[in-house]
Every structure is written in structure tokens, then in C-alpha cells.
Design a protein around this motif. Structure first.
Motif, PDB file in Angstrom:
ATOM      1  N   ILE A 132     -31.169  79.620  46.361  1.00 17.97           N
ATOM      2  CA  ILE A 132     -31.050  78.308  47.000  1.00 17.97           C
ATOM      3  C   ILE A 132     -32.018  78.196  48.166  1.00 17.97           C
ATOM      4  O   ILE A 132     -32.125  79.102  48.993  1.00 17.97           O
ATOM      5  N   ASN A 133     -32.721  77.079  48.204  1.00 18.60           N
ATOM      6  CA  ASN A 133     -33.637  76.831  49.304  1.00 18.60           C
ATOM      7  C   ASN A 133     -33.881  75.330  49.385  1.00 18.60           C
ATOM      8  O   ASN A 133     -33.587  74.590  48.449  1.00 18.60           O
ATOM      9  N   ALA A 134     -34.386  74.881  50.525  1.00 16.02           N
ATOM     10  CA  ALA A 134     -34.609  73.435  50.657  1.00 16.02           C
ATOM     11  C   ALA A 134     -35.849  73.083  51.478  1.00 16.02           C
ATOM     12  O   ALA A 134     -36.440  72.036  51.241  1.00 16.02           O
ATOM     13  N   ALA A 140     -28.948  82.554  49.491  1.00  7.22           N
ATOM     14  CA  ALA A 140     -29.527  81.525  50.354  1.00  7.22           C
ATOM     15  C   ALA A 140     -30.789  82.127  50.957  1.00  7.22           C
ATOM     16  O   ALA A 140     -30.727  83.142  51.656  1.00  7.22           O
ATOM     17  N   LEU A 141     -31.944  81.519  50.661  1.00  5.73           N
ATOM     18  CA  LEU A 141     -33.197  82.003  51.237  1.00  5.73           C
ATOM     19  C   LEU A 141     -33.525  81.103  52.414  1.00  5.73           C
ATOM     20  O   LEU A 141     -33.722  79.898  52.236  1.00  5.73           O
ATOM     21  N   VAL A 142     -33.573  81.670  53.625  1.00  9.12           N
ATOM     22  CA  VAL A 142     -33.770  80.814  54.794  1.00  9.12           C
ATOM     23  C   VAL A 142     -34.893  81.315  55.689  1.00  9.12           C
ATOM     24  O   VAL A 142     -35.004  82.508  55.983  1.00  9.12           O
ATOM     25  N   ARG A 191     -25.188  85.847  49.490  1.00  5.72           N
ATOM     26  CA  ARG A 191     -26.265  86.719  49.962  1.00  5.72           C
ATOM     27  C   ARG A 191     -27.256  85.830  50.676  1.00  5.72           C
ATOM     28  O   ARG A 191     -27.554  84.721  50.206  1.00  5.72           O
ATOM     29  N   MET A 192     -27.768  86.323  51.791  1.00  5.12           N
ATOM     30  CA  MET A 192     -28.738  85.523  52.535  1.00  5.12           C
ATOM     31  C   MET A 192     -29.946  86.395  52.836  1.00  5.12           C
ATOM     32  O   MET A 192     -29.805  87.573  53.174  1.00  5.12           O
ATOM     33  N   VAL A 193     -31.133  85.818  52.699  1.00  2.92           N
ATOM     34  CA  VAL A 193     -32.337  86.516  53.141  1.00  2.92           C
ATOM     35  C   VAL A 193     -32.937  85.661  54.250  1.00  2.92           C
ATOM     36  O   VAL A 193     -33.250  84.488  54.029  1.00  2.92           O
ATOM     37  N   ILE A 194     -33.048  86.230  55.455  1.00  3.90           N
ATOM     38  CA  ILE A 194     -33.724  85.523  56.552  1.00  3.90           C
ATOM     39  C   ILE A 194     -35.172  85.999  56.575  1.00  3.90           C
ATOM     40  O   ILE A 194     -35.438  87.198  56.711  1.00  3.90           O
ATOM     41  N   TYR A 207     -29.627  73.188  54.642  1.00  5.62           N
ATOM     42  CA  TYR A 207     -28.838  72.990  53.415  1.00  5.62           C
ATOM     43  C   TYR A 207     -28.381  74.327  52.840  1.00  5.62           C
ATOM     44  O   TYR A 207     -27.300  74.442  52.267  1.00  5.62           O
ATOM     45  N   GLU A 208     -29.222  75.339  52.980  1.00  4.62           N
ATOM     46  CA  GLU A 208     -29.112  76.555  52.171  1.00  4.62           C
ATOM     47  C   GLU A 208     -27.787  77.317  52.309  1.00  4.62           C
ATOM     48  O   GLU A 208     -27.174  77.680  51.302  1.00  4.62           O
ATOM     49  N   ILE A 209     -27.374  77.576  53.546  1.00  4.48           N
ATOM     50  CA  ILE A 209     -26.194  78.442  53.728  1.00  4.48           C
ATOM     51  C   ILE A 209     -24.913  77.736  53.247  1.00  4.48           C
ATOM     52  O   ILE A 209     -24.187  78.281  52.414  1.00  4.48           O
ATOM     53  N   PRO A 210     -24.640  76.509  53.722  1.00  2.01           N
ATOM     54  CA  PRO A 210     -23.443  75.850  53.189  1.00  2.01           C
ATOM     55  C   PRO A 210     -23.525  75.590  51.690  1.00  2.01           C
ATOM     56  O   PRO A 210     -22.522  75.757  50.977  1.00  2.01           O
ATOM     57  N   ALA A 211     -24.703  75.225  51.197  1.00  2.45           N
ATOM     58  CA  ALA A 211     -24.817  74.974  49.757  1.00  2.45           C
ATOM     59  C   ALA A 211     -24.492  76.241  48.972  1.00  2.45           C
ATOM     60  O   ALA A 211     -23.866  76.183  47.910  1.00  2.45           O
ATOM     61  N   ALA A 212     -24.910  77.394  49.510  1.00  6.61           N
ATOM     62  CA  ALA A 212     -24.620  78.654  48.812  1.00  6.61           C
ATOM     63  C   ALA A 212     -23.114  78.852  48.655  1.00  6.61           C
ATOM     64  O   ALA A 212     -22.644  79.364  47.632  1.00  6.61           O
TER      65      ALA A 212
END
Ligand SMILES: Cc1ncc(C[n+]2csc(CCOP(=O)(O)OP(=O)(O)O)c2C)c(N)n1
Ligand SMILES: [Mg+2]
Length: 624
Positions: free
Chosen positions: A414-416, A466-468, A491-494, A447-452
Motif C-alpha cells: 500500500i502506498n499513495a 504500508a510503504l511510507v 507491516r510498515m517500511v519507513i 493514507y498508507e497506515i490506516p488503509a493497511a
């Protein structure tokens, strides 16, 4: 007539809990849960109703109203719009915090039901806390901000008005051409007011999601246009996914050999390794797709809005006699580009078009040309993904390469916003229809974190990433707390690059010299050219309850991503990819994007950029 005495809020919740959708014989709860943040505008009305109905209508606690809408939108997209969620807010700031999310939902044609509290209908005390007063009208509240971004808006000023309003709201939510944000503004006194509701209002209702077939004449004309084209190209938009038309598209491509390019919303319509898939199109597209677009004599758009990114701001399609055929469920979009419009469901129209074309197939020369171009582009993807020194810090593309090496078709990315959407559109190898989830209708940072969270709830058991970017993270990290609370293992990648690599690069190209796009201390001369700021986003994510793994090298990164993928708690991989004013994305843009440059300026950078702008703008073309 049997009636049931309930408050307006209780009646609304009871009604929503009994609405279902059905498509292709599969039935879903329309509103499976309600997100909410309570304040005086909804705590006693909708809040009390949700408490009483907690077994029928699960309540989800969010941290920020905009983020709750993002979560609901992510959920709706992952559910192919067959299921949606509601969002309840207080009045005033809680309500206006919905506006950005509502615009995002409406632009992307994704359903969400917004239930903002509103100021008293009866006005015993005027104004109440957080009430807007304007000198020209007594019936305006801040919720009117939601009108232009909603597909349906109503204010329930008397209890009995809920009956027609709620039915209209569900009609719009379940209409594949109209759906988007739907708002029922609920004055706080009316929410708590009792009424004798007809029992039938609470009967189970199933809303068929229609699949309108194409008009026979329009379809025959479309088939004739395809038959006579020498260099046809298909552009797959988000409508392919919404309609679950991927198999029909594959059958069309297999039968005809017509190459398929995709918009951001349509990527994944064909898997990347299908011989007809030529990747993203437009400003962030592949050389394969953009070269074919420049020479196509017929372009078949399926479920696309033809945004400027797709058309390279009206400069991409250059064949002298190029024509468009648009298969779209929305007449508004089907008529764009002066196309031959087939207003119908994407799957139904692709099936009928394939049948109408019989054994028609594009000639071998056309196929050979895109097949070799596709292979050449794949080599560029591999080059961008490959890290030769495992001990060095990865580039952004190498982070994507590490993910590419790890994921299966199960994973969802997910990304925006930022530089990632462009890199992903060009490079990402979509293995499954719903793996690529880039919100680019509104391209909304945060968008990314909540959308995930919403996506993970709609796709339990699948790894959701979530790719942020760092800028995006700082815009809206708070829903991490919600993921931790609900035990949703996102999962999140900062990707830390100390500012806006995307807008920095854009700024430079339009003569604005990266002004205000890097996160740096002020230097002695007052400019933001000092050292990067000492922020620690990894520590920040950890403080909100995430498990955090810091990756310093490519080797670390590979291990960290694998660990995150296997985790059963919300897990963050933090990686530095350079600084925003030094990194540049590979490969560069293959087509233009119109961002107007100063017509007059004293600084040479802008004067030079304007010359280039005028040169590019001369290629604009209106298709009539
Ligand atoms: C809510 C919102 N505000 C502003 C923008 C404009 N914008 C697009 S990308 C971007 C910077 C993103 O920075 P970051 O997340 O760090 O990604 P990077 O560009 O560094 O890859 C901005 C400000 C936007 N898309 N959304
Ligand atoms: Mg950044």
C-alpha cells in the motif's frame, strides 16, 4: 402497522446492520463495522446506539477522523466495493476532519458512509460549542463542507426523514457508477430523539450490485474499431479491479494479443509476467507502454478516468488518427477523449467484446515489437532492483527489489504519495490482481497506515505492507496505535530520506530549486540548508507500540523484511535511503507531466525551466 420505538441513532444502526450486497451469487454485509471518535456531537446519540448494538455492529476506535476514512476506504477497495464501513464523528472539528478522506473516497469511486454529528436542529441554545455561525444563513453548518466531496449528502433534521435518507444512502453506496463518500449529517438532538419506526424498516435487505451489459450497437462499433486497428493498445484502469474483470481481461489479451498497459489504479489487472502486460502507462509509466501509446491508432480504455498522469497531460497519444474506445460503467468517464463510449460493466463488456472479435488477432509485427520492448524494460527493472554491495545502504529501488525477492502473490503493498508511487508504477512486478494498492486518485499522504489496517481486516492472514516515506509518516502515524490495539499485524517500511524527494525533484525541474522540500536545520543565511534534523522515526513508531527493526544495509534489510513478514504483531522496518536532495529515482520519467512554470522570473533556473515547459506544452493535444 407494527412499530418499534427507538432513537434515530438506534434506528440507523439497526437498519445498517441488516443491509447486504450481492454480486455473482455472493452475499456480503454492506456495513460490517463502524469507526468512531466520540465527542459531544455523537457520544450520547450514535455512541449510545453503538453500545446497545455492539453485537450486531462492531465498533472500531480510531485516532483521527481522516485516518478512519482511509481505513474504511482501504477496506472497501480490498473488498471490491462489496462491503464498506461507516465512520461516526462529533460535530465541528471531528466532522471537518472527514473532508480529505471523503474527497479521496469519492475520487477513487470507493464507498464509505460518513455519519458526522451536526449542531442542534431545534436550537435551544445558539450557538453550541464548535458551531459555525455565518451572517448570511441560519442553516449552514461546517458539515456543508462535505457536500462537494460526497456522492450523496443529507441532513436528518427530523427522525422520520431518516427512512428515505438511509435508503438513498445505501442506494448510492451500492451503485457501481455513483459510489463514493455518502454523508448523513446527524444533528445531535435528533440522534437522541425517539420515534415509532415501522418494523419493515429493519427487515433484511439485499442490494444487487448490477453488472449492466453493453448496448449491442455500441459494442458492435467497438469491435469494428478494434478489427480495423493496426496498432491497438488497451489501458486498464481501476474499474477492472472494481468489477473483478481480471480473468475477462486475460481472456481478451490471450485471444487478441493486444498489449495491456495499466494506470495506477489498474496495475495488477494482468500479472506482470503475462506476455501482453506492458506495465504502467503515462508520466510514471514504462518505456514499453509509453512508446506504444505514442504510436497507437486505437486505444481501448477500460474503467479509467483518463487522468493527467495517464495521458501525460494530453501529450501521450500522438498517432495522427488515434481514436479511443471507452468501456466504462460511468457515462461521465466513458465519454472522455471523444471516445466511442460503451457504458457498461467492465467484465461484461470485455467478455462480449472478446466474443464479438472471434478469432481476430493483432499482427505478429505488433506483438514482436512490444514483446522485445517488454524484455528490455524487465532488464532495467532488474538493474534498479539489484544491490551489488550487500553492506551498503540500499537505494529506494533496492528496497523494492528486496521486497520483490521476498513476497508472493499473497502480499499486498500500500502506498499513495511521494516518490514511491512513481517507482512502483514503473518497477513493481504485480503477481496477483490485488497486490498493488496505490491510491493515486487523490495521492494523499497519510493514507498508507490506516488503509493497511482496513485492508488487513478485509484480507485476514495475508501480509499487508504500508510503504511510507518520512514525510508521509509524519503526516499521519497515529493509527499505528489502532493496529496495536486491534492486534492487526500490519507491516510498515519507513523509507527515511529526510524530506520530500519527490517534490524536491519536481521543484528542481520547474525552476523552484528544491525550495522548502528537505527536512534540514536553518543555515546561518536563514535557508533550510543545514544538517538533516535529528528525528528518529523508528523510535517514534516504537513509542506507539510497534515492533521496530532498523536496517542499515541491504543485508540487514533482507533479514528485517523477512522477519517482519513472519511477524504476528504490527512490525516496522526502518531504513535510510539517502537524503531527499541527493536521491534520484530510477529510471527517469518516460513522458511529461504538466506543472506550470513561472512565466517570468529573475532566477536563471526558472527562466530555463520555462523554456523547457513551453517546448513540452506545444505537444498538448485535445482529442475531439
Ligand atoms: C496530504 C498531502 N499533502 C501534500 C501532498 C503533496 N506531496 C506529494 S508527495 C510529497 C512529499 C512526500 O514525502 P515523503 O513521504 O517523504 O516521500 P518522498 O518524496 O521523500 O519519497 C508531498 C508534500 C500530498 N500528496 N498529500
Ligand atoms: Mg521522504
Amino acid at each position: 402497522m407494527t412499530t418499534r420505538r427507538l432513537t434515530t441513532a438506534q434506528a440507523l444502526v439497526a437498519f445498517l446492520a441488516r443491509q447486504y450486497t450481492e454480486r455473482d451469487g455472493r452475499r456480503h454485509r454492506l456495513i460490517g463495522a463502524t469507526w468512531g471518535i466520540f465527542g459531544h456531537g455523537n457520544v450520547a446519540g450514535v455512541g449510545q446506539a453503538l453500545l446497545e448494538a455492539h453485537e450486531d455492529m462492531p465498533y472500531l476506535q480510531g485516532r483521527n477522523e481522516q485516518a478512519m476514512v482511509h481505513a474504511a476506504v482501504g477496506h472497501a477497495r480490498q473488498s471490491r466495493r462489496l462491503s464498506a464501513q461507516a465512520v461516526t464523528t462529533s460535530i465541528g472539528p471531528g466532522a471537518t476532519n472527514l473532508v480529505t478522506g471523503a474527497a479521496l473516497a469519492t475520487i477513487n469511486h470507493l464507498p464509505v458512509l460518513l455519519l458526522p454529528g451536526d449542531t442542534f436542529a431545534t436550537r435551544p441554545a445558539d450557538p453550541v460549542l464548535q458551531q459555525l455561525e455565518v451572517p448570511y444563513a441560519g442553516d449552514v453548518s461546517v458539515n456543508d463542507c462535505l457536500r462537494p466531496v460526497s456522492r450523496w449528502f443529507d441532513r436528518i433534521v427530523r427522525p422520520e426523514a431518516l427512512v428515505p435518507a438511509a435508503l438513498q444512502a445505501v442506494r448510492v453506496l451500492t451503485d457501481p457508477a455513483q459510489t463514493g463518500a455518502v454523508t448523513l449529517a446527524l444533528p445531535q438532538d435528533v440522534q437522541a430523539e425517539a420515534y415509532d419506526w415501522p418494523e419493515e424498516f429493519f427487515a433484511e435487505r439485499t442490494w444487487q450490485i448490477r453488472r449492466p451489459r453493453p448496448d449491442a450497437e455500441a459494442l458492435a462499433q467497438a469491435a469494428a474499431a478494434v478489427r480495423s486497428a493496426r496498432r491497438p493498445l488497451l489501458v486498464a484502469g481501476g474499474g477492472v479491479h472494481h468489477s473483478e474483470a481480471e480473468e475477462a481481461l486475460r481472456a481478451f489479451a490471450d485471444a487478441t494479443g493486444i498489449p495491456v498497459a495499466s494506470t495506477q489504479a489498474g496495475k495488477g489487472s494482468l500479472p506482470y509476467d503475462h506476455p501482453c502486460d506492458i506495465g504502467g502507462i503515462g508520466h510514471t509509466g514504462t518505456a514499453t507502454a509509453d512508446d506504444l501509446a505514442r504510436t497507437a491508432d486505437l486505444v481501448i480504455g477500460v474503467g479509467t478516468r483518463w487522468s493527467d498522469f495517464t495521458t501525460a497531460s494530453s501529450t501521450l497519444f500522438r498517432h495522427e488518427t488515434v481514436r479511443f474506445v471507452n468501456l466504462n460503467i460511468t457515462a461521465f468517464d466513458a465519454h472522455k477523449m471523444a471516445g466511442l463510449s460503451v457504458v457498461a460493466d467492465a467484465r461484461a463488456s470485455l467478455e462480449e467484446l472478446t466474443a464479438a472479435l472471434g478469432d481476430h488477432r493483432v499482427d505478429a509485427g505488433h506483438r514482436a515489437r512490444y514483446t522485445s520492448a517488454k524484455a528490455a524494460w524487465e532488464e532495467r527493472v532488474t538493474a534498479a532492483f539489484t544491490a551489488h554491495d550487500p553492506d551498503a545502504a540500499p537505494t529506494q529501488a533496492q528496497v523494492l527489489g528486496a521486497l520483490d525477492a521476498l513476497v508472493t502473490g499473497d502480499d499486498i503493498l500500500i502506498n499513495a504519495a511521494g516518490s514511491l508511487p512513481g517507482d512502483l508504477h514503473k518497477l513493481w512486478r504485480s503477481r496477483s490482481a490485488d497486490q498493488y494498492h496505490v491510491e493515486y486518485g487523490y495521492s494523499c499522504m497519510g493514507y498508507e497506515i490506516p488503509a493497511a489496517i482496513g485492508v488487513a481486516m478485509a484480507a485476514p492472514g495475508r501480509p499487508v505492507w504500508a510503504l511510507v516515506g518520512d514525510g508521509t509518516y509524519l503526516m499521519n502515524p497515529t493509527e499505528i496505535v489502532t493496529a496495536v490495539q486491534e492486534g492487526v499485524p500490519i507491516r510498515m517500511v519507513i523509507l527515511q530520506n529526510h524530506g520530500y524527494a519527490s517534490i524536491g525533484g519536481l521543484s528542481e525541474s520547474v525552476g523552484a530549486e528544491r525550495y522548502g522540500t528537505a527536512y534540514r536545520h536553518r543555515a546561518a543565511d536563514g535557508s533550510f540548508t543545514g544538517p538533516p534534523l535529528p528525528v528518529d522515526l523508528a523510535a517514534n513508531a516504537e513509542s506507539l507500540g510497534m515492533r521496530v527493526i532498523r536496517a542499515r544495509s541491504v543485508r540487514d534489510l533482507r533479514e528485517a523484511l523477512a522477519e517482519a513478514r513472519a511477524a504476528d504483531v504490527p512490525t516496522c522496518v526502518y531504513v535510510e535511503t539517502g537524503t531527499a536532495d541527493t536521491v534520484s529515482g530510477p529510471p527517469g520519467a518516460q513522458a511529461w507531466w504538466d506543472v506550470p512554470v513561472a512565466e517570468t522570473a529573475t532566477r536563471p533556473s526558472a527562466v530555463k525551466a520555462r523554456e523547457e515547459y513551453d517546448r513540452q506544452a506545444a505537444a498538448r493535444r485535445r482529442h475531439l
